[in-house]
Write an enzyme that holds these catalytic residues in place. Structure first.
Site, mmCIF file in Angstrom:
data_model
loop_
_atom_site.group_PDB
_atom_site.id
_atom_site.type_symbol
_atom_site.label_atom_id
_atom_site.label_comp_id
_atom_site.label_asym_id
_atom_site.label_seq_id
_atom_site.Cartn_x
_atom_site.Cartn_y
_atom_site.Cartn_z
ATOM 1 C CB THR A 193 -0.970 0.022 1.208
ATOM 2 O OG1 THR A 193 -1.562 1.314 1.301
ATOM 3 C CG2 THR A 193 -0.252 -0.289 2.504
ATOM 4 N NE ARG A 194 0.851 3.739 -5.573
ATOM 5 C CZ ARG A 194 0.129 4.522 -6.408
ATOM 6 N NH1 ARG A 194 0.027 5.801 -6.200
ATOM 7 N NH2 ARG A 194 -0.461 3.993 -7.453
ATOM 8 C CG HIS A 198 -9.899 5.214 3.618
ATOM 9 N ND1 HIS A 198 -9.921 6.001 4.748
ATOM 10 C CD2 HIS A 198 -9.173 5.907 2.714
ATOM 11 C CE1 HIS A 198 -9.268 7.129 4.512
ATOM 12 N NE2 HIS A 198 -8.792 7.095 3.287
ATOM 13 C CG HIS A 201 -7.448 -0.717 0.238
ATOM 14 N ND1 HIS A 201 -7.657 0.587 -0.105
ATOM 15 C CD2 HIS A 201 -7.213 -1.384 -0.914
ATOM 16 C CE1 HIS A 201 -7.551 0.718 -1.418
ATOM 17 N NE2 HIS A 201 -7.277 -0.464 -1.936
ATOM 18 N NE ARG A 287 -11.560 -2.035 -10.900
ATOM 19 C CZ ARG A 287 -12.754 -1.652 -11.381
ATOM 20 N NH1 ARG A 287 -13.830 -2.296 -11.043
ATOM 21 N NH2 ARG A 287 -12.841 -0.621 -12.188
ATOM 22 C CG HIS A 289 -0.714 -3.524 -7.590
ATOM 23 N ND1 HIS A 289 -0.932 -4.020 -6.314
ATOM 24 C CD2 HIS A 289 0.611 -3.286 -7.671
ATOM 25 C CE1 HIS A 289 0.221 -4.074 -5.684
ATOM 26 N NE2 HIS A 289 1.172 -3.640 -6.478
#
Ligand SMILES: [Zn+2]
Length: 385
Positions: A193-194, A198, A201, A287, A289
């Site tokens: 993750t970057r 929320h 995720h 989606r 990524h």
């Protein structure tokens, strides 16, 4: 300093990519002051650190021409092993000696490179193949075009590791593997993750976690775009989220020191291979990524996994749709699991969320955990952004 064998079969953990976890840390050579010094960019420095700690196993240094050519054309190293993106060091000219010192942005030598070869490369071809575009408005392409004109290849030995931005989260692949082993986990799903996490995720990671032993939340803390949420703020968000909503004995949070390339599909493969080195058997691919703008189709980063034979990558991708809260289902759902839509779904655009947070408004609890929203509101207020 040489390769350290990790007994993957004995621990039950997935083996590192290529079979062995590389360690390219070593002692400071006595003659380092006499060597020609090359100053690395921040992206090259983060690649160097990743090489040192084995996150890029089986690579032991910056790529030579044979590896580079085959990676660009076929997503494989010269050996045939899958590999999605170049890991290269750009220079102005071939060095004089057979070793050079590599320095950080302050000019301080941190590593030595054993010179193998210097070679020309075609920036447009690399852009087209790796980023699927030659548009210099793409941040990864822009960085590639700004690079020096030659690539310098060679094995590296890092004698001074960069100070990690989050020391308590700085777990190298050997450390995450040891942690997983200590906890008795065999099947671990990695989550790249970057962004702040929320509800959507949180749902993906928990759905994935239902089927495996443990979850590695692995935020990228290297370079990102200017408009991405700063790593410090994101790390604070992960802390409050994990402390309040995840079982401590099922989750490890650790920093991934890579820089973003925004190469979309190819970066998804690269991210997966790196996480395999950290000991993950599964990897979440949502989606778009590692995408940016509208350069990639929503499912490109998932479909690219089909270009490899089953089990060739070994790490198992887990594909997810966008998730959202549905008022009629009274649950987090996706288009795969819910027939409703429109007003039944609590959807907020990224722009809308940012606007609310900037105004000090807490988004709906169905969208964001209030603890996470509070961290973001405080950060926006302090930064004045
Ligand atoms: Zn529904």
């Amino acid at each position: 300093m040489s390769q350290v064998s990790v007994p993957g079969t004995r621990t039950g953990l997935i083996e590192p990519h290529g079979g062995e976890l590389v360690d390219r840390t070593g002692d400071r050579p006595g003659d380092v002051e006499q060597l020609e010094v090359l100053t690395l960019t921040s992206r090259e420095l983060s690649d160097l650190d990743m090489l040192a700690l084995g996150a890029l196993s089986p690579l032991e240094g910056f790529m030579g021409r044979d590896d580079y050519e085959r990676v660009v054309e076929e997503m494989r190293l010269a050996s045939g092993l899958p590999w999605a993106l170049p890991v290269c060091l750009a220079v102005d000219a071939a060095p004089q000696g057979d070793r050079v010192a590599l320095a950080d942005d302050s000019g301080r030598p941190v590593a030595v490179l054993e010179v193998e070869e210097t070679y020309e490369y075609d920036k447009e071809r690399e852009a087209e193949q790796c980023f699927r575009t030659t548009d210099d408005a793409h941040p990864g392409v822009a960085r590639l075009y700004a690079q020096k004109p030659l690539y310098l290849a060679g094995r590296v030995t890092v004698f001074e590791r960069a100070e990690p931005p989050f020391p308590e989260l700085a777990k190298d692949p050997a450390a995450t593997r040891a942690e997983f082993e200590k906890r008795g986990w065999k099947r671990i799903v990695g989550f790249q993750t970057r962004n702040p996490i929320h509800r959507a995720h949180e749902y993906l990671t928990k759905t994935a976690l239902e089927t495996v032993d443990g979850l590695l939340i692995h935020p990228l803390v290297g370079d990102t775009k200017q408009d991405d949420v700063p790593a410090k703020t994101r790390v604070d968000c992960y802390r409050v989220l994990v402390d309040n909503y995840y079982p401590a004995d099922r989750v490890v949070v650790s920093a991934f020191p890579a820089a973003m390339r925004y190469a979309g599909p190819r970066e998804a493969i690269w991210h997966a291979i790196c996480r395999k080195n950290y000991g993950c058997s599964h990897f979440i691919v949502g989606r778009d990524h590692a995408g940016v703008g509208d350069y990639y189709g929503s499912y490109d980063a998932q479909q690219i996994f089909d270009e490899f034979e089953p089990h060739e990558l070994d790490i198992e991708p887990m594909f997810f749709e966008h998730a959202v809260y549905c008022k009629r289902c009274e649950a987090m759902v996706s288009p795969k699991t819910c027939p409703h839509g429109g007003d039944d779904h609590v959807f907020l655009s990224g722009t809308k969320v940012r606007e609310m947070l900037t105004n000090g408004e807490i988004p709906p609890v169905e969208f964001s955990r209030p603890e996470v929203a509070k961290v973001l509101i405080d950060a926006y207020r302090t930064d004045g952004t």
